[in-house]
Design a protein around this motif. Structure first.
Motif, PDB file in Angstrom:
ATOM      1  N   ASN A 142       8.904  -0.235   7.634  1.00 22.79           N
ATOM      2  CA  ASN A 142       7.764   0.479   7.052  1.00 22.79           C
ATOM      3  C   ASN A 142       8.076   1.953   6.816  1.00 22.79           C
ATOM      4  OD1 ASN A 142       5.853  -1.782   7.139  1.00 22.79           O
ATOM      5  ND2 ASN A 142       6.044  -1.573   9.357  1.00 22.79           N
ATOM      6  N   ASP A 228       4.743  -5.104  -5.058  1.00 16.94           N
ATOM      7  CA  ASP A 228       4.013  -6.092  -4.255  1.00 16.94           C
ATOM      8  C   ASP A 228       2.839  -5.373  -3.594  1.00 16.94           C
ATOM      9  OD1 ASP A 228       3.054  -7.931  -2.410  1.00 16.94           O
ATOM     10  OD2 ASP A 228       5.040  -8.634  -1.809  1.00 16.94           O
ATOM     11  N   LYS A 229       1.683  -5.414  -4.227  1.00 15.65           N
ATOM     12  CA  LYS A 229       0.530  -4.613  -3.782  1.00 15.65           C
ATOM     13  C   LYS A 229       0.077  -4.995  -2.372  1.00 15.65           C
ATOM     14  CE  LYS A 229       0.195  -2.221  -7.548  1.00 15.65           C
ATOM     15  NZ  LYS A 229       0.600  -0.803  -7.557  1.00 15.65           N
ATOM     16  N   ASP A 230       0.073  -6.296  -2.073  1.00 14.17           N
ATOM     17  CA  ASP A 230      -0.353  -6.729  -0.739  1.00 14.17           C
ATOM     18  C   ASP A 230       0.596  -6.201   0.333  1.00 14.17           C
ATOM     19  OD1 ASP A 230      -2.513  -8.051  -1.785  1.00 14.17           O
ATOM     20  OD2 ASP A 230      -1.541 -10.020  -1.817  1.00 14.17           O
ATOM     21  N   HIS A 231       1.884  -6.290   0.054  1.00  8.87           N
ATOM     22  CA  HIS A 231       2.879  -5.807   1.020  1.00  8.87           C
ATOM     23  C   HIS A 231       2.759  -4.306   1.204  1.00  8.87           C
ATOM     24  CE1 HIS A 231       6.547  -5.427   3.299  1.00  8.87           C
ATOM     25  NE2 HIS A 231       7.095  -4.665   2.370  1.00  8.87           N
ATOM     26  N   TRP A 232       2.589  -3.574   0.099  1.00 11.38           N
ATOM     27  CA  TRP A 232       2.462  -2.117   0.191  1.00 11.38           C
ATOM     28  C   TRP A 232       1.212  -1.733   0.991  1.00 11.38           C
ATOM     29  CZ3 TRP A 232       5.835   1.663  -1.530  1.00 11.38           C
ATOM     30  CH2 TRP A 232       5.377   2.984  -1.428  1.00 11.38           C
ATOM     31  N   THR A 233       0.125  -2.446   0.746  1.00 15.18           N
ATOM     32  CA  THR A 233      -1.114  -2.167   1.478  1.00 15.18           C
ATOM     33  C   THR A 233      -0.934  -2.400   2.974  1.00 15.18           C
ATOM     34  OG1 THR A 233      -2.433  -2.791  -0.451  1.00 15.18           O
ATOM     35  CG2 THR A 233      -3.556  -2.756   1.674  1.00 15.18           C
ATOM     36  N   LYS A 234      -0.211  -3.456   3.317  1.00 13.43           N
ATOM     37  CA  LYS A 234       0.071  -3.742   4.725  1.00 13.43           C
ATOM     38  C   LYS A 234       0.882  -2.604   5.342  1.00 13.43           C
ATOM     39  CE  LYS A 234       2.291  -7.107   7.802  1.00 13.43           C
ATOM     40  NZ  LYS A 234       3.030  -8.393   7.889  1.00 13.43           N
ATOM     41  N   MET A 235       1.904  -2.136   4.629  1.00 15.19           N
ATOM     42  CA  MET A 235       2.711  -1.021   5.121  1.00 15.19           C
ATOM     43  C   MET A 235       1.855   0.224   5.338  1.00 15.19           C
ATOM     44  SD  MET A 235       6.044  -1.460   2.637  1.00 15.19           S
ATOM     45  CE  MET A 235       6.966  -0.087   3.305  1.00 15.19           C
ATOM     46  N   SER A 236       0.947   0.464   4.398  1.00 13.82           N
ATOM     47  CA  SER A 236       0.069   1.628   4.486  1.00 13.82           C
ATOM     48  C   SER A 236      -0.836   1.541   5.714  1.00 13.82           C
ATOM     49  CB  SER A 236      -0.770   1.730   3.211  1.00 13.82           C
ATOM     50  OG  SER A 236      -1.709   2.783   3.298  1.00 13.82           O
ATOM     51  N   ILE A 237      -1.420   0.366   5.930  1.00 13.21           N
ATOM     52  CA  ILE A 237      -2.311   0.177   7.086  1.00 13.21           C
ATOM     53  C   ILE A 237      -1.542   0.361   8.393  1.00 13.21           C
ATOM     54  CG2 ILE A 237      -3.690  -1.545   8.330  1.00 13.21           C
ATOM     55  CD1 ILE A 237      -4.469  -2.648   5.547  1.00 13.21           C
ATOM     56  N   LEU A 238      -0.322  -0.161   8.443  1.00 13.47           N
ATOM     57  CA  LEU A 238       0.483  -0.029   9.656  1.00 13.47           C
ATOM     58  C   LEU A 238       0.860   1.432   9.925  1.00 13.47           C
ATOM     59  CD1 LEU A 238       2.765  -3.178   9.330  1.00 13.47           C
ATOM     60  CD2 LEU A 238       0.997  -2.769  11.063  1.00 13.47           C
TER      61      LEU A 238
END
Length: 270
Positions: A142, A228-238
C-alpha cells in the motif's frame, strides 16, 4: 500532490522531470495514460535562488503543457502560490497520490506526508523521514517505493556520473533535450541553465538523475493500480485506518515517557 517547502533536497525538480516525461509520452501518441493533474505548492526562502528558479520552471512547464491542444485533459500541471495551512485544509482531502520524493537521508521527518496519509492519499516516496514509518504501518503493498537508499547514495557518491545515466536512458534524453533546447523558455534564454547544470553535475548532492528511472517506473505502477478503482479505494482506506500512530496522542505520550516524565494529572470537574 507535492506541497511543502521548496528545497533542492525535497526534489520538486524530479517531479517536474517526470511531468515532462509524461508530456513527451502524450506527444508521441501514447494514449494509454491515466489523466493526471499534478499540483505542486510551496514557498521558497527569500534568498534561495535555486528554489525560486524551480518555482519559475514549474510555472513555465505548466504554461506550455496546459496550453497544448494535443495534451487536452490528459495532463495538467499547476503551481499553488502562497501555500499555507488554510490551503492544505482544502487540497489535502482531495489528493489521491502523496509525492514524498526527497533524497534518502536528507529529510529529518516531515508531517505533510502524515496529513495526506490520514486523508486517504497513497504515498509514492523514498525511504526517507517519516516515509519509513508510514510504509511500516500500511505495508509495502500500500506504498509506492522507489529510489536509492541512504546507504546506496553514500556508496555511489564517489563515482556518480549523471551524464552516463542520461546517455543510457532514452526517456531521460528526451526530457533533457526539451529542457536544454529552451522549449520551456523560448523568450528567456539561459534562465534555467543553473538548474540543468546542477542535476547534470557529478557533485549533485541530491542525485536527482540517479532516481529518475526508478521514479518513472514507480509512477507507472501508480497508473496501473489507479485503473482498478476498487483496489485503489481499499489502499486509500487502509492508509486512513493505519495512520493512528501519527496522532498527537501517541506523539505526546512518547514525549512524556522519554523526555518530560511528568505524572498524569486528573481532570478536575467544576
Amino acid at each position: 500532490m507535492q506541497v511543502k517547502r521548496i528545497h533542492e533536497y525535497k526534489r520538486q525538480l524530479l517531479n517536474v522531470l517526470h511531468v515532462i516525461h509524461l508530456y513527451n509520452c502524450i506527444k508521441k501518441g501514447d494514449a494509454d495514460r491515466v489523466p493526471r493533474c499534478v499540483l505542486i505548492g510551496g514557498k521558497a526562502a527569500p534568498g534561495y535562488r535555486m528554489a525560486k528558479k524551480t518555482i519559475k520552471l514549474i510555472n513555465n512547464v505548466a504554461q506550455v503543457i496546459n496550453s497544448d491542444p494535443e495534451v487536452g485533459d490528459k495532463l495538467t500541471l499547476l503551481f499553488l502560490p502562497d501555500y499555507r495551512v488554510s490551503a492544505m485544509e482544502k487540497i489535502c482531502p482531495g489528493a489521491d497520490l502523496s509525492e514524498q520524493i526527497s533524497t534518502a537521508g536528507k529529510e529529518a521527518s516531515g508531517t505533510g506526508n502524515m496529513k495526506l496519509m490520514m486523508n486517504g492519499a497513497i504515498t509514492i516516496g523514498t525511504l526517507d523521514g517519516a516515509n519509513i514509518e508510514i510504509r511500516e504501518e500500511v505495508g509495502d503493498e500500500n506504498f509506492f517505493l522507489f529510489g536509492l537508499t541512504e546507504e546506496q547514495i553514500e556508496a555511489r557518491r564517489a563515482h556518480y556520473d549523471p551524464l552516463e545515466m542520461i546517455d543510457q536512458d532514452e526517456d531521460l534524453q528526451r526530457v533533457m533535450h526539451l529542457l536544454e533546447s529552451g522549449y520551456f523558455n523560448q523568450f528567456e534564454p539561459g534562465i534555467f541553465d543553473d538548474l540543468i547544470n546542477s542535476i547534470k553535475s557529478p557533485h549533485d548532492p541530491w542525485m536527482t538523475i540517479a532516481d529518475f528511472r526508478s521514479f518513472v517506473d514507480a509512477q507507472k505502477r501508480v497508473e496501473d493500480a489507479y485503473r482498478d478503482k476498487d483496489h485503489w479505494t481499499k489502499m486509500s482506506i487502509l492508509n486512513c485506518a493505519n495512520s493512528g500512530k501519527f496522532s498527537t496522542d501517541r506523539t505526546i505520550g512518547e514525549y512524556n515517557r522519554d523526555i518530560w516524565k511528568l505524572e498524569p494529572q486528573p481532570v478536575k470537574g467544576e
